[in-house]
Every structure is written in structure tokens, then in C-alpha cells.
Design a protein around this motif. Structure first.
Motif, short mmCIF file in Angstrom:
data_model
loop_
_atom_site.label_atom_id
_atom_site.label_comp_id
_atom_site.label_asym_id
_atom_site.label_seq_id
_atom_site.Cartn_x
_atom_site.Cartn_y
_atom_site.Cartn_z
N ASN A 127 6.91 14.78 4.83
CA ASN A 127 6.38 13.96 5.91
C ASN A 127 5.59 12.76 5.39
O ASN A 127 5.54 11.71 6.03
N PHE A 128 4.99 12.94 4.21
CA PHE A 128 4.25 11.82 3.61
C PHE A 128 5.20 10.66 3.30
O PHE A 128 4.89 9.49 3.60
N PHE A 129 6.35 10.96 2.70
CA PHE A 129 7.29 9.88 2.37
C PHE A 129 7.86 9.25 3.64
O PHE A 129 8.13 8.04 3.66
N ILE A 130 8.05 10.02 4.69
CA ILE A 130 8.47 9.42 5.96
C ILE A 130 7.41 8.44 6.45
O ILE A 130 7.73 7.33 6.90
N CYS A 131 6.16 8.84 6.34
CA CYS A 131 5.04 8.01 6.79
C CYS A 131 4.99 6.67 6.05
O CYS A 131 4.87 5.61 6.66
N ILE A 132 5.12 6.71 4.72
CA ILE A 132 4.99 5.45 3.97
C ILE A 132 6.23 4.56 4.15
O ILE A 132 6.12 3.33 4.06
N VAL A 133 7.38 5.15 4.43
CA VAL A 133 8.56 4.33 4.74
C VAL A 133 8.34 3.59 6.06
O VAL A 133 8.67 2.40 6.18
N VAL A 134 7.78 4.27 7.05
CA VAL A 134 7.50 3.63 8.34
C VAL A 134 6.49 2.50 8.17
O VAL A 134 6.67 1.40 8.72
N ILE A 135 5.43 2.74 7.41
CA ILE A 135 4.41 1.70 7.17
C ILE A 135 5.04 0.48 6.50
O ILE A 135 4.77 -0.67 6.88
N SER A 136 5.89 0.72 5.51
CA SER A 136 6.56 -0.38 4.81
C SER A 136 7.47 -1.17 5.75
O SER A 136 7.49 -2.41 5.72
N ALA A 137 8.24 -0.46 6.56
CA ALA A 137 9.19 -1.12 7.46
C ALA A 137 8.48 -1.99 8.48
O ALA A 137 8.88 -3.14 8.74
N VAL A 138 7.40 -1.47 9.07
CA VAL A 138 6.66 -2.23 10.08
C VAL A 138 5.97 -3.44 9.47
O VAL A 138 6.03 -4.55 9.99
N SER A 139 5.30 -3.24 8.33
CA SER A 139 4.55 -4.34 7.71
C SER A 139 5.47 -5.42 7.17
O SER A 139 5.09 -6.61 7.14
N SER A 140 6.68 -5.07 6.75
CA SER A 140 7.61 -6.08 6.24
C SER A 140 7.97 -7.12 7.31
O SER A 140 8.31 -8.26 6.98
N LEU A 161 13.23 -5.45 1.53
CA LEU A 161 14.05 -4.32 1.98
C LEU A 161 14.47 -3.40 0.83
O LEU A 161 14.76 -2.22 1.05
N GLY A 162 14.51 -3.92 -0.39
CA GLY A 162 14.91 -3.10 -1.52
C GLY A 162 13.97 -1.94 -1.76
O GLY A 162 14.40 -0.82 -2.05
N TYR A 163 12.67 -2.19 -1.64
CA TYR A 163 11.69 -1.12 -1.83
C TYR A 163 11.85 -0.03 -0.77
O TYR A 163 11.64 1.16 -1.05
N SER A 176 0.84 -1.20 0.00
CA SER A 176 0.00 0.00 0.00
C SER A 176 0.87 1.25 0.00
O SER A 176 0.57 2.24 -0.68
N SER A 177 1.95 1.20 0.75
CA SER A 177 2.87 2.34 0.79
C SER A 177 3.80 2.34 -0.41
O SER A 177 4.12 3.39 -0.97
N ILE A 178 4.23 1.14 -0.83
CA ILE A 178 5.14 1.04 -1.97
C ILE A 178 4.46 1.53 -3.24
O ILE A 178 5.01 2.34 -4.00
N SER A 179 3.23 1.04 -3.49
CA SER A 179 2.51 1.45 -4.71
C SER A 179 2.20 2.94 -4.69
O SER A 179 2.23 3.60 -5.73
N SER A 180 1.92 3.49 -3.49
CA SER A 180 1.66 4.92 -3.40
C SER A 180 2.88 5.72 -3.82
O SER A 180 2.78 6.70 -4.57
N GLY A 181 4.05 5.29 -3.34
CA GLY A 181 5.28 5.97 -3.72
C GLY A 181 5.59 5.83 -5.19
O GLY A 181 5.93 6.81 -5.87
N LEU A 182 5.42 4.63 -5.73
CA LEU A 182 5.75 4.39 -7.13
C LEU A 182 4.78 5.11 -8.07
O LEU A 182 5.17 5.57 -9.14
N ASN A 183 3.51 5.19 -7.66
CA ASN A 183 2.51 5.81 -8.53
C ASN A 183 2.74 7.31 -8.74
O ASN A 183 2.26 7.88 -9.73
N ILE A 184 3.44 7.95 -7.81
CA ILE A 184 3.69 9.39 -7.98
C ILE A 184 5.17 9.72 -8.03
O ILE A 184 5.55 10.89 -8.00
N ILE A 185 6.03 8.69 -8.17
CA ILE A 185 7.47 8.96 -8.07
C ILE A 185 7.96 9.84 -9.22
O ILE A 185 8.74 10.78 -9.02
#
Length: 402
Positions: free
Chosen positions: A162-175, A74-76, A16-25
């Protein structure tokens, strides 16, 4: 099936966080004055995905599924940290380019291992692959729904940094959830292990085994259909935001444009889930090749609507395109993977070849986007149409042969 649902639910939160980042990267890099670097990063992801699909297949089966999922996730995370840097700091442009290229390369390589692991896991754990891949990919595509809806509101409230910080945290925890993935044991008898260990298993570990599988019957008919999945993904990451931007007021704040982009992708996510569920059921009860041909027909309709929208510039039509794109994307991927699992005896090399062809198609489409970055996106539509025609004829060959 419970294990498949679990791993894909973890995937859904993670992606959810990875696709959000990629969709607007690519959009974010442009907004922060880094020009075509976003497109270059997508190109590198696909390029190193090619390498990963050849290399990862040599060791993925040697790892527990839980470890393989976690390590390759971890690559994402590394890639998303680039978003934090470019949005929060006015760094040296050369440093940003170097950092982005390295992170994109690592992300592309690891993503190959991640999705080879996922496809192998679903095939490994399922008795009905047609249904399992449909349901599994539908659950996975919840990531687009979840990510787009919270991102649409967070990006405007928090700002890009702050948005990118948020999605990095979500990715790290969910992984971390990948570490709790369970798998079956004793899939084959000891006698079967002895018989296969000197032939099939060694062949799978060969670096060129993934490419050698092309020589097997029917595989050649799958090449272009597998490649088009990467072409579709490239359009989503690199071009879709352009279609949205020409349909809205260009004087809006960057975060507001990001929000409007996420809302369109939310619609795509809904369609991805529905497409996976319905195609999973249809593929179990009907001819999968015929179903795939219907999806190619829907793609033609989507391309026609895009061409119309380039002229009339309607934000509403962007939602229609996104909905059709979601059905096509998830439906095509789950259908092709189900064909691979049933027709090619769950051969891990075929899953690696699928990812290889996907990356190759994405690489070609993204390289064209880089050269056409300042051109009308109608040219991008032409590229997709070429792949669509080739894929449709290829599936006709597979249908006749079957």
C-alpha cells in the motif's frame, strides 16, 4: 526567481515520493527475495541515463518547459509501479526481471530529460545563477525531507504494498503541476535567432555535440567532479541502507527496517536543504572552486566516520553520516551547476554533459556494488575515495587555470 521557486516546489512534492522509492528500492528487492535485482535496476537507470543525456539534448529546447517537465516525469512513475508488483504479488521471477529492466531503462532515459530541463530552466530564468541554483536545489531537496518523514510513518502503518501505491499516486498527481510552469519569452532578438540558428542551435542538436563539448577549454577539469555526483548518488541508493542495517536489530519486520532507514534519510534531507541554501549564498560571495574543495574535505570526514561505524555499528552515527552526506550531495551539485552556468555561458550541452558524467559515475559505482554485494562495504568506500582524490586534483587544475 518566483518561477524558479514554483517549479522546484512542484519538483519537491514530485520527488518526495520518487526519492522515497529509490532510497529503499534495493532494500525492498532484497527483502522480497529478488536478490541483486534492485542493484541491477539502479545500474540500468544510470546506463540509460547516459543514452538519454546524448539524445534528450537534441530536442529538449524544442519543447515548452512545461511539456518537457511533464513528459519526462512519467518515466519515474513507471519505475515505481514495479514496487507495487514485487510487494503485492508472488509473480514469476523472469517476468519481474523483465518488467524491472524495462521500467528502469525508461526511467533512466526520462530522468535525463527531466533534469536537463530543470537545469536549463533555472539557467534560463535566472539573473544570478550562483544564488538561483543554490536556492533551487535547496527547495528541490525538500523532497528528501518531506518524503522521508511521511514515508517513515506510512510504510509501517500501510505495509510495503500500500505504501508503493501511495507514492505512485502522489507522483502522478504532482506531475500535473509541471503543466502550469511558466517561462520567459523573447529571450533573444530575432536577429540573434537568425545568426545562431545555423550554427549554435544546429550544433546543440547534433547527437555527439554533448561529447564534443569536452574539447572546449576547462571542460576536462570538470569531468571527475561531475562523475562523483553520480558516485555519491549510487552510494545513497545502493549502499547506505547496508550501513543502516548492520547498525540495527536484523530480526525486525521489513517495514520497521524501512522506517528506520527513512528516518536516517530524513536527516540527510535536512542537510540537503541547508547545504543548498548556504552554498547558494557562499557561491555568490566567494570563490566557488574553493567552496567545492571544502566539500571534498567534508566527504573525507564522512568516509572516515563510515569506516568507524562499520566496526562499532552505531545507529546514531548513521545520522551523522547522513547529515554530512546531504551537505556534500546538494552542495556539490549546486556548486558545479553554478560553475557551469557562469563559466560556460549557460550552454545546454554542458548541462547534458553534467548529467552524462553523473550517470557514468553512478553506473561505474553501481556495477562495482553489484560485484561486491556480499562483501564488506569498506570496498565501496575505497571506490568513492578514488573518485574524491581524482576530483580534488581536477578542481585544483581548474583553480590554477582560472
Amino acid at each position: 526567481m518566483i518561477r524558479i521557486i514554483y517549479v522546484n516546489l512542484i519538483f519537491a512534492v514530485f520527488m518526495s515520493s520518487i526519492s522515497s522509492g529509490l532510497n529503499i528500492i534495493t532494500q525492498t528487492y532484497e527483502q522480497n527475495n529478488y536478490g541483486s535485482l534492485g542493484y541491477v535496476s539502479v545500474f540500468i537507470i544510470f546506463t540509460f541515463g547516459l543514452v538519454g543525456n546524448i539524445v534528450c539534448v537534441t530536442y529538449v529546447e524544442q519543447l515548452k518547459f512545461s511539456y518537457s517537465f511533464f513528459i519526462h516525469s512519467l518515466g519515474y512513475l513507471l519505475f515505481l509501479t514495479c514496487g507495487i508488483y514485487i510487494c503485492g504479488f508472488d509473480g514469476n521471477a523472469i517476468l519481474v526481471w523483465i518488467m524491472t529492466i524495462i521500467a528502469s531503462a525508461v526511467s533512466g532515459f526520462c530522468s535525463s530529460g527531466l533534469f536537463i530541463t530543470q537545469n536549463s530552466y533555472i539557467s534560463h530564468e535566472s539573473k544570478n545563477p550562483e544564488l538561483a541554483f543554490g536556492i533551487g536545489w535547496a527547495i528541490l531537496q525538500l523532497s528528501v525531507v518531506i518524503g522521508s518523514i511521511y514515508s517513515a510513518f506510512l510504510v509501517e502503518q500501510l505495509g510495503q504494498y500500500n505504501f508503493f501505491i501511495c507514492i505512485v499516486v502522489i507522483s502522478a498527481v504532482s506531475s500535473m503541476g509541471f503543466l502550469f510552469v511558466k517561462q520567459k519569452t523573447n529571450q533573444v532578438s530575432e536577429l540573434e535567432v537568425i545568426i545562431n540558428s545555423t550554427s549554435q542551435h544546429q550544433n546543440q542538436q547534433n547527437l555527439i555535440a554533448t561529447l564534443q563539448v569536452i574539447k572546449e577549454p576547462d571542460v576536462k577539469y570538470m569531468i571527475f567532479p561531475m562523475m562523483i555526483t553520480g558516485v555519491l548518488l549510487s552510494f545513497q541508493w545502493s549502499v547506505m541502507h547496508k550501513l543502516i542495517e548492520i547498525s540495527i536489530d536484523q530480526d525486525l519486520e521489513n517495514e520497521t527496517i524501512n522506517k528506520l532507514t527513512f528516518l536516517v534519510f530524513f536527516t540527510q534531507g535536512i542537510a540537503e536543504v541547508m547545504g543548498g541554501l548556504f552554498l547558494g549564498l557562499f557561491n555568490k560571495k566567494s570563490n566557488m572552486i574553493d567552496n567545492q574543495q571544502i566539500l571534498f574535505g567534508i566527504l573525507e570526514l564522512a568516509l572516515l566516520i563510515i569506516i568507524i561505524n562499520i566496526e562499532i555499528k552505531s545507529y546514531t552515527l548513521c545520522f551523522v553520516v547522513a547529515y554530512l552526506w546531504g551537505i556534500i550531495d546538494c552542495g556539490t551539485t549546486s556548486t558545479l551547476l553554478a560553475i557551469i552556468s557562469t563559466r560556460f555561458q549557460k550552454d545546454i550541452r554542458m548541462f547534458a554533459l553534467f548529467n552524462f558524467c553523473q550517470c557514468f559515475g553512478g553506473m561505474l559505482a553501481t556495477s562495482a556494488t553489484i560485484f561486491l554485494v556480499n562483501e564488506n562495504i569498506t570496498l565501496n568506500i575505497g571506490i568513492i575515495l578514488i573518485f574524491q582524490i581524482l576530483s580534488k586534483f581536477s578542481m585544483n587544475g581548474l583553480s590554477i587555470k582560472s
